[in-house]
Design a protein around this motif. Structure first.
Motif, PDB file in Angstrom:
ATOM      1  N   LYS A 169       0.722  -1.003  -0.039  1.00 23.03           N
ATOM      2  CA  LYS A 169       0.576  -0.005   0.061  1.00 23.03           C
ATOM      3  C   LYS A 169       0.624   0.773  -0.312  1.00 23.03           C
ATOM      4  CE  LYS A 169      -3.631   2.275   2.837  1.00 23.03           C
ATOM      5  NZ  LYS A 169      -3.242   3.635   2.543  1.00 23.03           N
ATOM      6  N   ILE A 170       0.613   1.941  -1.250  1.00 21.83           N
ATOM      7  CA  ILE A 170       1.333   3.551  -0.208  1.00 21.83           C
ATOM      8  C   ILE A 170       0.383   5.066  -0.026  1.00 21.83           C
ATOM      9  CG2 ILE A 170       2.408   5.195  -3.225  1.00 21.83           C
ATOM     10  CD1 ILE A 170       3.599   2.382  -3.103  1.00 21.83           C
ATOM     11  N   GLU A 171       1.048   5.275   0.465  1.00 15.64           N
ATOM     12  CA  GLU A 171       0.541   6.260   1.063  1.00 15.64           C
ATOM     13  C   GLU A 171       1.158   7.648   0.615  1.00 15.64           C
ATOM     14  OE1 GLU A 171      -0.847   4.956   5.301  1.00 15.64           O
ATOM     15  OE2 GLU A 171       1.268   6.523   4.727  1.00 15.64           O
ATOM     16  N   TYR A 172       0.070   9.269   0.218  1.00 18.31           N
ATOM     17  CA  TYR A 172       1.126  10.295  -0.120  1.00 18.31           C
ATOM     18  C   TYR A 172       1.096  11.430   1.163  1.00 18.31           C
ATOM     19  CZ  TYR A 172      -0.601   7.348  -4.156  1.00 18.31           C
ATOM     20  OH  TYR A 172      -0.403   6.997  -5.178  1.00 18.31           O
ATOM     21  N   ARG A 173       2.168  12.358   0.236  1.00 26.22           N
ATOM     22  CA  ARG A 173       1.989  13.605   1.523  1.00 26.22           C
ATOM     23  C   ARG A 173       3.071  14.682   1.000  1.00 26.22           C
ATOM     24  NH1 ARG A 173       3.060   9.163   4.776  1.00 26.22           N
ATOM     25  NH2 ARG A 173       2.282   9.120   6.668  1.00 26.22           N
ATOM     26  N   ILE A 174       2.373  16.169   1.061  1.00 25.66           N
ATOM     27  CA  ILE A 174       3.488  16.658   0.747  1.00 25.66           C
ATOM     28  C   ILE A 174       3.902  17.057   1.360  1.00 25.66           C
ATOM     29  CG2 ILE A 174       2.830  19.112  -0.218  1.00 25.66           C
ATOM     30  CD1 ILE A 174       0.094  18.777  -1.686  1.00 25.66           C
ATOM     31  N   ASN A 220      -4.597  13.807  -0.902  1.00 19.16           N
ATOM     32  CA  ASN A 220      -5.875  12.409  -0.293  1.00 19.16           C
ATOM     33  C   ASN A 220      -4.497  11.033   0.146  1.00 19.16           C
ATOM     34  OD1 ASN A 220      -7.152   9.960   0.086  1.00 19.16           O
ATOM     35  ND2 ASN A 220      -8.349  11.767   0.118  1.00 19.16           N
ATOM     36  N   ILE A 221      -4.169  11.217   1.595  1.00 15.89           N
ATOM     37  CA  ILE A 221      -3.114  10.189   1.647  1.00 15.89           C
ATOM     38  C   ILE A 221      -3.944   8.734   1.122  1.00 15.89           C
ATOM     39  CG2 ILE A 221      -4.671   8.962   4.091  1.00 15.89           C
ATOM     40  CD1 ILE A 221      -1.543   9.325   4.939  1.00 15.89           C
ATOM     41  N   ASP A 222      -4.360   8.209   0.729  1.00 16.40           N
ATOM     42  CA  ASP A 222      -4.633   6.582   0.248  1.00 16.40           C
ATOM     43  C   ASP A 222      -4.682   6.956  -1.339  1.00 16.40           C
ATOM     44  OD1 ASP A 222      -4.591   5.142   2.688  1.00 16.40           O
ATOM     45  OD2 ASP A 222      -6.655   6.459   3.020  1.00 16.40           O
ATOM     46  N   THR A 223      -5.404   8.013  -1.973  1.00 16.80           N
ATOM     47  CA  THR A 223      -5.584   8.122  -3.562  1.00 16.80           C
ATOM     48  C   THR A 223      -4.005   8.901  -4.460  1.00 16.80           C
ATOM     49  OG1 THR A 223      -6.882  10.069  -3.788  1.00 16.80           O
ATOM     50  CG2 THR A 223      -7.508   7.960  -2.954  1.00 16.80           C
ATOM     51  N   GLY A 224      -3.924  10.004  -3.161  1.00 13.10           N
ATOM     52  CA  GLY A 224      -2.896  10.869  -4.321  1.00 13.10           C
ATOM     53  C   GLY A 224      -3.876  11.778  -5.380  1.00 13.10           C
ATOM     54  N   ASN A 225      -4.782  11.771  -4.780  1.00 15.50           N
ATOM     55  CA  ASN A 225      -5.658  13.263  -5.285  1.00 15.50           C
ATOM     56  C   ASN A 225      -5.685  14.482  -4.681  1.00 15.50           C
ATOM     57  OD1 ASN A 225      -6.849  11.740  -7.067  1.00 15.50           O
ATOM     58  ND2 ASN A 225      -8.617  10.951  -5.513  1.00 15.50           N
ATOM     59  N   ILE A 226      -4.897  15.589  -5.145  1.00 16.06           N
ATOM     60  CA  ILE A 226      -5.027  16.462  -5.097  1.00 16.06           C
ATOM     61  C   ILE A 226      -6.421  18.008  -5.018  1.00 16.06           C
ATOM     62  CG2 ILE A 226      -3.519  19.166  -4.784  1.00 16.06           C
ATOM     63  CD1 ILE A 226      -1.057  16.657  -6.218  1.00 16.06           C
ATOM     64  N   VAL A 237       5.669  16.167  -3.594  1.00 12.88           N
ATOM     65  CA  VAL A 237       5.033  15.000  -3.182  1.00 12.88           C
ATOM     66  C   VAL A 237       5.602  13.732  -3.050  1.00 12.88           C
ATOM     67  CG1 VAL A 237       2.947  13.607  -3.928  1.00 12.88           C
ATOM     68  CG2 VAL A 237       3.097  15.858  -4.075  1.00 12.88           C
ATOM     69  N   MET A 238       5.424  13.409  -1.953  1.00 18.80           N
ATOM     70  CA  MET A 238       6.139  11.928  -1.358  1.00 18.80           C
ATOM     71  C   MET A 238       5.561  10.851  -1.728  1.00 18.80           C
ATOM     72  SD  MET A 238       8.658  10.984   1.685  1.00 18.80           S
ATOM     73  CE  MET A 238       7.270  11.472   3.207  1.00 18.80           C
ATOM     74  N   ALA A 239       5.566   9.621  -2.129  1.00 14.38           N
ATOM     75  CA  ALA A 239       4.877   8.404  -2.024  1.00 14.38           C
ATOM     76  C   ALA A 239       5.886   7.441  -0.999  1.00 14.38           C
ATOM     77  CB  ALA A 239       4.562   8.176  -3.054  1.00 14.38           C
ATOM     78  N   SER A 240       5.821   6.815  -0.182  1.00 16.75           N
ATOM     79  CA  SER A 240       5.888   5.916   0.325  1.00 16.75           C
ATOM     80  C   SER A 240       5.804   4.746   0.882  1.00 16.75           C
ATOM     81  CB  SER A 240       6.323   6.711   2.394  1.00 16.75           C
ATOM     82  OG  SER A 240       5.317   7.277   2.707  1.00 16.75           O
ATOM     83  N   GLN A 241       5.410   3.459   1.321  1.00 10.98           N
ATOM     84  CA  GLN A 241       5.459   2.099   1.671  1.00 10.98           C
ATOM     85  C   GLN A 241       5.027   2.963   3.341  1.00 10.98           C
ATOM     86  OE1 GLN A 241       7.463  -0.486  -1.122  1.00 10.98           O
ATOM     87  NE2 GLN A 241       7.421  -1.033   1.053  1.00 10.98           N
ATOM     88  N   ALA A 242       3.076   2.409   2.926  1.00  8.80           N
ATOM     89  CA  ALA A 242       2.480   2.249   4.427  1.00  8.80           C
ATOM     90  C   ALA A 242       3.220   0.938   5.389  1.00  8.80           C
ATOM     91  CB  ALA A 242       1.268   1.843   4.825  1.00  8.80           C
ATOM     92  N   ASN A 243       3.803   0.251   5.389  1.00  2.81           N
ATOM     93  CA  ASN A 243       4.289  -0.668   5.809  1.00  2.81           C
ATOM     94  C   ASN A 243       5.904  -0.482   6.304  1.00  2.81           C
ATOM     95  OD1 ASN A 243       5.568  -1.183   3.108  1.00  2.81           O
ATOM     96  ND2 ASN A 243       5.240  -3.525   4.237  1.00  2.81           N
TER      97      ASN A 243
END
Length: 317
Positions: free
Chosen positions: A169-174, A186-192, A208-214
């Motif tokens: 699972k991938i999570e997103y953050r600005i 959106n942390i789950d979808t990446g929608n801005i 924007v950073m995408a990281s593995q949830a685990n």
């Protein structure tokens, strides 16, 4: 006497190993692949594989030691299934009357968590080990609050696990560039989406950073360039099909052309833009295409660019 062939206690062996095991690790112990010979002959071993490059990755410890070990680092993306054939011979292979037994070792390579998320779309580097994303772009109208996810090019912001079979699972953050907390991801979808309108023309560079949830240490970063622009749903259009003007001969350069219908008023050309309440788009510019004798100011006033020495009628486009 040499009447008997060597015998493996297991003729078919299956092993599963992670792609990140260290080179020189034993993957099939000697005890599991040692053949016995009723004639008590010395047993010689040889290893082949399918595909052919399988024996680049796996080898036996020695001609009389059939333990199989990793000789070259694995890459799940290149090869994730191999079949090895181990031959046991009761004398050297070139000797006459040799007796042979075979054991089949099936090797499944399991993907390890080695690669970060990859933003899509992306292009692989020459060695196919890294997939590079070139970022995203979007536009928002000034002083307007866009509802719903922003439309980006070349497509929605999202990333996939570089270790495709794991598909974590991938999570997103600005992480930077979000002045005044104008946008959210959106942390789950990446929608801005927008949190508030922007009242000035400018450009946001959102990192924007995408990281593995685990595993937050498996991450990648991209840039989203969002331009704040004036609304542009309509083309500018001239409110009159033709403008008539006059100018006396022998006037100095940059003399105003006067309105033929109202001689005391300078002629002004105007292109209306329905995107603006007063129809005045400050970014509209004017240009004469078929003559260098006249110029048009930013405000639409027509001026002479040369001294006109003779009376004439001209049509300007």
């Amino acid at each position: 006497m040499n009447d008997n062939s060597p015998v493996f206690k297991e003729a078919n062996i299956t092993v599963s190993i992670n792609e990140d095991i260290k080179v020189n690790t034993t993957v099939v112990p000697q005890a599991d692949v040692t053949a016995t010979d009723a004639d008590l002959d010395t047993v010689f071993y040889n290893l082949t594989g399918s595909p052919l490059e399988a024996t680049d990755y796996f080898k036996i410890r020695g001609v009389n030691n059939p333990a199989i070990y990793l000789h070259e680092a694995l890459d799940y993306e290149k090869l994730n299934f191999m079949q090895l054939t181990l031959y046991a011979m009761d004398r050297n292979a070139s000797a006459p009357g040799v007796h042979t037994a075979t054991a089949t070792i099936t090797v499944h390579i399991l993907q390890a968590d080695l690669r970060p998320p990859w933003f899509q779309p992306c292009s692989f580097t020459a060695d196919s080990k890294v997939c590079i994303n070139r970022g995203y772009t979007g536009r928002v109208n000034v002083s307007e609050m866009t509802t719903g996810p922003l439309i980006l090019k070349p497509g929605p912001l999202y990333a996939v696990d570089g270790d495709i079979s794991l598909n974590e699972k991938i999570e997103y953050r600005i992480v930077d560039g979000n002045d005044n907390d104008t946008f959210s991801v959106n942390i789950d979808t990446g929608n801005i989406t927008m949190n508030k309108p922007v009242n000035t023309l400018r450009t946001f560079l959102l990192y924007v950073m995408a990281s593995q949830a685990n595993n937050p240490f498996r991450f990648s970063q991209t840039v989203v360039e969002i331009s704040i622009v004036r609304r542009n749903d309509h083309k500018p259009h001239f409110e009159k099909a033709a403008y008539l003007g006059t100018v006396p001969v022998d006037q100095p350069i940059r003399s105003l052309v006067m309105d033929a219908e109202i001689p005391l008023r300078p002629l002004r050309i105007f292109a209306a833009d329905e995107d603006f309440p007063d129809k005045v788009n400050p970014d509209v510019t004017y240009q004469i295409q078929n003559s260098t004798d006249f110029t048009v100011s930013q405000d639409g006033f027509l001026l002479t660019a040369v001294v006109l020495n003779s009376a004439a009628t001209m049509t300007l486009l």
